[in-house]
Every structure is written in structure tokens, then in C-alpha cells.
Scaffold this motif. Structure first.
Motif, PDB file in Angstrom:
ATOM      1  N   SER A  40       5.886 -12.018  47.602  1.00 52.49           N
ATOM      2  CA  SER A  40       6.174 -10.908  46.701  1.00 52.49           C
ATOM      3  C   SER A  40       7.232  -9.965  47.249  1.00 52.49           C
ATOM      4  CB  SER A  40       4.878 -10.131  46.422  1.00 52.49           C
ATOM      5  OG  SER A  40       3.901 -10.979  45.875  1.00 52.49           O
ATOM      6  N   GLY A  41       8.344 -10.530  47.684  1.00 56.08           N
ATOM      7  CA  GLY A  41       9.470  -9.687  48.050  1.00 56.08           C
ATOM      8  C   GLY A  41       9.709  -9.503  49.531  1.00 56.08           C
TER       9      GLY A  41
ATOM     10  N   LYS B   1       9.899  -1.977  53.782  1.00 58.86           N
ATOM     11  CA  LYS B   1       8.726  -1.670  52.984  1.00 58.86           C
ATOM     12  C   LYS B   1       7.531  -1.427  53.892  1.00 58.86           C
ATOM     13  CE  LYS B   1      10.054  -4.033  48.723  1.00 58.86           C
ATOM     14  NZ  LYS B   1       9.712  -5.076  47.726  1.00 58.86           N
TER      15      LYS B   1
ATOM     16  N   THR C 222       3.487  -4.976  51.255  1.00 58.33           N
ATOM     17  CA  THR C 222       3.949  -5.732  50.105  1.00 58.33           C
ATOM     18  C   THR C 222       4.070  -4.860  48.857  1.00 58.33           C
ATOM     19  OG1 THR C 222       2.828  -7.666  51.017  1.00 58.33           O
ATOM     20  CG2 THR C 222       3.475  -7.783  48.711  1.00 58.33           C
ATOM     21  N   GLN C 223       5.234  -4.913  48.226  1.00 58.12           N
ATOM     22  CA  GLN C 223       5.527  -4.173  46.995  1.00 58.12           C
ATOM     23  C   GLN C 223       5.292  -2.671  47.118  1.00 58.12           C
ATOM     24  OE1 GLN C 223       3.822  -5.927  43.485  1.00 58.12           O
ATOM     25  NE2 GLN C 223       5.042  -7.769  43.666  1.00 58.12           N
ATOM     26  N   THR C 224       5.312  -2.140  48.331  1.00 60.39           N
ATOM     27  CA  THR C 224       5.097  -0.708  48.541  1.00 60.39           C
ATOM     28  C   THR C 224       6.162  -0.185  49.486  1.00 60.39           C
ATOM     29  OG1 THR C 224       2.701  -1.035  48.316  1.00 60.39           O
ATOM     30  CG2 THR C 224       3.446   1.055  49.255  1.00 60.39           C
TER      31      THR C 224
END
Length: 537
Positions: free
Chosen positions: A63-64, A253, A256-258
Motif C-alpha cells: 500500500s505505497g 511516511k 502505511t498510508q499515514t
């Protein structure tokens, strides 16, 4: 003098054939920009070649934050040892590292996270390796797979079974990294590292010590630089004497996603009503029943899956704070987070370095663990680490083996079989169509928890599903509770590959579990800890 270098300069420092240790837990604390630069240097120059990487928890996700996938290239990566690996939905393309593993391109090993941290500590102290009982009679044991994830790894054993002081132990040779790549928030000009925006300390200090004490180098990726002397010494988690180079990624980051959430790093506390309460569904029913296994005043480990919702169940029932949650990434207390932020906690009491959290787990200092299952075997063994038909969906064992090796009490939770069509009506479970895949099997594909060792050690083992509750006994798996609305023979006994022992005191699960309202949960108090207990065993 500043130790600041560019990502490409950091990549140029990695020699061919190096052993490289990377600090990360999936997306949490991942030095992603530095790993990307190593992959780009290889694409341009063909170097570094044939490196071995160590990932005590995991590096990267789906996820990125690519992490290990940046270096999962034929010729660059020669061998990998990790506590777990990136995972993703079965419908997506497997991560590159999984393609290398399943393609048998490199030897790949899944080593329990706590043991991998122990291997670093032993390397740092110039000791020969780790002697442990963690992993006996699981896939870690050389009488089974010996941590090997493919045939190439099986041809190069990483663990031995030895006899020491008249007992069987597992021996892992210490591995000294030539390079450690760790991550923090801030570095000053002397390389002192603080972690004020991080969701966990993980094991950067131990990895840095292992590299430095064996003549290697330490590269730290951070978010920002500070003037020498401006960091408070109590805040420095890795001293500059251990750090050789610093790479800056202002966009790194937090997890994850944050990008950044101050509640994750303990800088603010969130109001309790800001946490999402699980919606009413089958998984919530299971989480509620798991919550009934707890005692007030306990320290409870929490794993990924259905059990991760149990803190929210207690919150909904007005029992937040009744137990203290402890997770392998290092958070103690607070509210463990879900989904992409799993491994972090908001409102934590404290953050412990992961290696010390694993010492706590391996020695069973905590009271209970709530974990998931993929399969349950006739002998009570549990598989969470391998499914041949969906390998990249399973991440590996992580800290599961360390946590369950001596845990006093473990509650495993999951769906009774896979793919069943289920509904809830009038406080009863309705099974409209059975799943095609049985999860109670004669023999699990991968032993992540050993049922026979659990029995021999007197561990309290419970299995909670949507349709029943079971206990591990010396005679086999005992069925103790059945959901209202469920047919014992058709929905339970016939759906298991092996005979279950039906308790003569078989009970019906509380119908309140199957209603869309708080259940009035109460928890008994944990018995006071006594000195005799502390000295026992």
C-alpha cells in the motif's frame, strides 16, 4: 561535521556480497527512500550484487511503501531472512519478493521476529548464536521445515537442533551485518537519533550495535536534521557514535498510508469517542466472545485479524483500560490500531524497543494472547503462516511463534470454515450455505503453533469461531459451546476432518453476542501475582 549524505551516496556504500540489516515493520519505520536508491543503483550499474538482507519484522507492504520490493531483483538479492513478508489480496499481483521466493530464485527463510532480534544481539556481543526452545515442533524446527520457505533455503539450513544440559534446543548461528539501515525522525549533526514522530522504536539500536561491533556501517534515514547539541539526551534512542551516515527523506511516511498522526507517536491523546467501534457482523460476534476470555488487570498481547477488534469491544462495553494491550512492535497500553496502521497504538502508556518486548513474550511475562488461525489440526496445532494455494496472502509468522511458545493462555479466533454464507437473525446464527474449504483439518500445512507442546506445557488454549468454542485437552479438541441456531452434527461435527470431543456440559453461547447492542460484558479480576508464581519454572 554533518553525516548527511544523499540516498544515492548511501546506496553506493553497499558492497557486493554484504549482509544488510533493515529496520522496519511493514510500512512502520521503513527506510523506503534508501531501499529505493539501492534498487536504482543496481539498475544503473549492476551493483551491489548478491547481498543478504535481514528483516526482523518486515520491510514494505502492498500500500505505497515498497520496501524490500525495491531490492527484490535477480542478481541484487542473494538471500533473505525475515520475520514476515509483504502480503496482499489474492486477486492482486504478488509482491516481487514473493515471486522470487515461490520461483525458488533465492534462499528465503521465515525466522520468528524475536529470534532474529536475538541473533543481532548475539552478533553484537561476539557470541556464537541463539540457543532457544522457541519454535520447537513448529515449522522453525529442522525436523520440519527449519524456517525454509523454498527448496533453495532447504538446501542451506539456518537452524540446528542440539542437546544442551540434557534438553533439546534450537541453535541459530549469529549473523553479523556489514550494513544496518535504520530509521528515526530526527538526526543532529553528530548522528544522534530521536524518534518523536515514530509509531515505535522497533530494533534500530540492536541492529546498529550488531553492525558497528563487527566493523560495519550504520545508515540512518530520518525526516529532518537538527543542530549539534539541540537534542535532549534522554530523547536520543540511538547515539551518534553508532551512526555513520544520515539520509533525509522529508516525505517519509509514519506508517502505511499515514504521513503523520501525532496520536500514533504519543504526542497527543485521542478522545475515546474518536475510535471507531466495529460494525455488527459475524466478526464482531467472534471478537465479543474472545473478550469474554479476559480478566481485569491482565497484560494481553494482540495479533492481526479478528482479535484486533477486541480493544474496541471493551471500549464499547465501558471497559477501556481493564486490560493493558502489548504488541510486538513495542506499544504498551492505549488502543491498538486497525487496518493499515496495525502495529501502532494511540494513547499508549509506553513504547518498548521490540527486542525487549520479545524477551517479555518469549519468557511468558504477560497473561494472555489473542491471535488468529488459518487452520486447526487434529492435535490442536495452528497454522497462520502458509497456504500453498495463496502464498503471498500469508505474511509469515512475525512474532507469532515467539509469543505462543510459552504463553500461559492463548485464544485463537477465526471462521469455522472458509466461504460459508452466514447471517444473524433474532439472536441466532443462520448458516445459509457451507463453505467449501474446511479449516479443521487432520494435519495443518504449516505448524506455527504446536498443539502437543501446548498440552505438554499445560498452556490454556481456546479456539473461538462464529459457531462454536473449543478447548485443547490432552485427549483432543473439546467442543464446549455452540452458537444458538446451529446444528451440532451438520454445522460442526460434519464440517471437521477429525472427530471433535463433545463436552457432556456443552453450553449454548450467550445470545447477546448475536445482537446489535452492547452485551453488558463484565470481566473477572485477575488473581494477585505472588512471588512463588514469579519464581516458578
Amino acid at each position: 561535521m554533518s553525516k548527511h549524505i544523499t540516498p544515492r551516496q548511501a546506496a553506493d556504500l553497499i558492497p557486493d556480497g554484504a549482509v544488510v540489516s533493515v529496520s522496519s515493520s511493514s510500512g512502520l519505520g521503513c527506510p523506503d527512500l534508501t531501499l529505493k536508491a539501492i534498487g536504482e543503483r543496481f539498475d544503473e550499474t549492476g551493483h551491489p550484487r548478491n547481498i543478504t538482507t535481514l528483516h526482523p519484522i518486515a520491510a514494505g507492504d502492498m500500500s505505497g511503501i515498497k520496501g524490500i520490493d525495491y531490492i527484490a531483483k535477480q542478481g541484487l538479492l542473494a538471500k533473505v531472512l525475515a520475520g514476515s513478508y509483504p502480503s496482499g489480496p489474492s486477486s492482486s499481483e504478488p509482491p516481487l519478493i514473493w515471486q522470487m521466493i515461490t520461483g525458488n530464485e533465492i534462499p528465503a527463510y521465515n525466522i520468528p521476529s524475536g529470534i532474529l532480534f536475538d541473533m543481532h544481539r548475539e552478533a553484537a556481543a561476539k557470541r556464537p548464536g541463539v540457543i532457544t526452545k522457541v519454535g520447537l515442533d513448529t515449522f522453525v524446527d529442522p525436523t520440519r521445515q527449519g524456517c525454509a520457505m523454498n527448496d533453495k533455503a532447504g538446501a542451506e539450513p539456518i537452524v540446528e537442533k542440539i542437546t544442551f544440559a540434557g534438553e533439546e534446543w534450537l541453535y541459530f548461528k549469529a549473523i553479523a551485518p556489514q550494513v544496518a539501515i535504520i530509521r528515526a525522525t530526527t538526526a543532529d549533526e553528530r548522528g544522534n537519533l530521536t524518534y518523536e514522530h515514530e509509531g515505535a522504536y522497533l530494533g534500530g539500536l540492536d541492529q546498529a550495535l550488531a553492525a558497528r561491533n563487527n566493523g560495519g556501517i550504520v545508515i540512518a534515514q530520518v525526516k529532518r536534521l537538527a543542530k549539534e547539541g539541540s537534542l535532549k539526551p534522554h530523547d536520543v534512542r540511538v547515539p551518534g557514535v553508532l551512526v555513520d551516515y544520515v539520509v533525509v527523506d522529508p516525505e517519509q511516511k509514519q506508517t502505511t498510508q499515514t504521513l503523520y498522526d501525532p496520536a500514533i507517536s504519543g504526542e497527543i491523546f485521542r478522545p475515546l469517542d474518536s475510535f471507531r467501534v466495529p460494525e455488527f457482523n459475524i466478526q464482531k460476534v467472534i471478537a465479543r466472545r474472545v473478550a469474554e476470555e479476559l480478566e481485569t488487570g491482565s497484560a494481553v498481547n494482540l495479533g492481526f485479524g479478528i482479535s484486533a477488534n477486541v480493544p474496541r469491544i471493551l471500549m464499547e462495553e465501558g471497559l477501556h483500560g481493564a486490560v493493558t494491550w502489548v504488541i510486538e512492535q513495542g506499544a504498551v497500553g492505549g488502543v491498538p490500531l486497525l487496518d493499515f496502521a496495525f502495529g501502532c497504538a494511540s494513547n499508549a502508556d509506553a513504547f518498548m524497543p521490540s527486542p525487549y518486548q520479545f524477551t517479555y513474550f518469549q519468557g511468558a511475562g504477560f497473561d494472555a494472547s489473542l491471535l488468529s488461525f488459518l487452520e486447526i489440526g487434529r492435535d490442536g496445532s495452528v497454522n497462520v503462516s502458509k497456504l500453498s494455494f495463496r502464498p503471498h496472502v500469508t505474511a509469515g509468522c512475525g512474532g507469532f511463534v515467539d509469543i505462543t511458545a510459552r504463553a500461559k493462555k492463548v485464544v485463537f479466533s477465526g471462521m469455522f470454515n472458509a466461504g460459508a454464507k452466514l447471517t444473524i437473525a433474532d439472536g441466532k446464527l443462520v448458516i445459509e450455505k457451507e463453505g467449501k474449504l474446511k479449516k479443521l483439518v487432520n494435519e495443518v500445512e504449516h505448524v506455527t503453533f504446536s498443539g502437543p507442546r501446548g498440552v505438554a506445557q499445560g498452556q490454556d488454549i481456546t479456539y473461538v469461531t462464529e459457531r462454536c468454542v473449543m478447548k485443547l485437552t490432552p485427549e483432543g479438541i473439546l467442543l464446549t459451546e455452540i452458537a444458538p441456531g446451529v446444528d451440532l452434527q451438520a454445522h460442526i461435527l460434519d464440517q471437521s476432518e477429525f472427530p471433535l470431543i463433545v463436552s457432556p456440559d456443552l453450553k449454548v453461547m450467550d445470545a447477546r453476542l448475536f445482537t446489535d447492542a452492547p452485551i453488558g460484558l463484565t470481566l473477572p479480576a485477575k488473581a494477585p501475582r505472588r512471588l512463588a508464581e514469579a519464581n516458578h519454572g
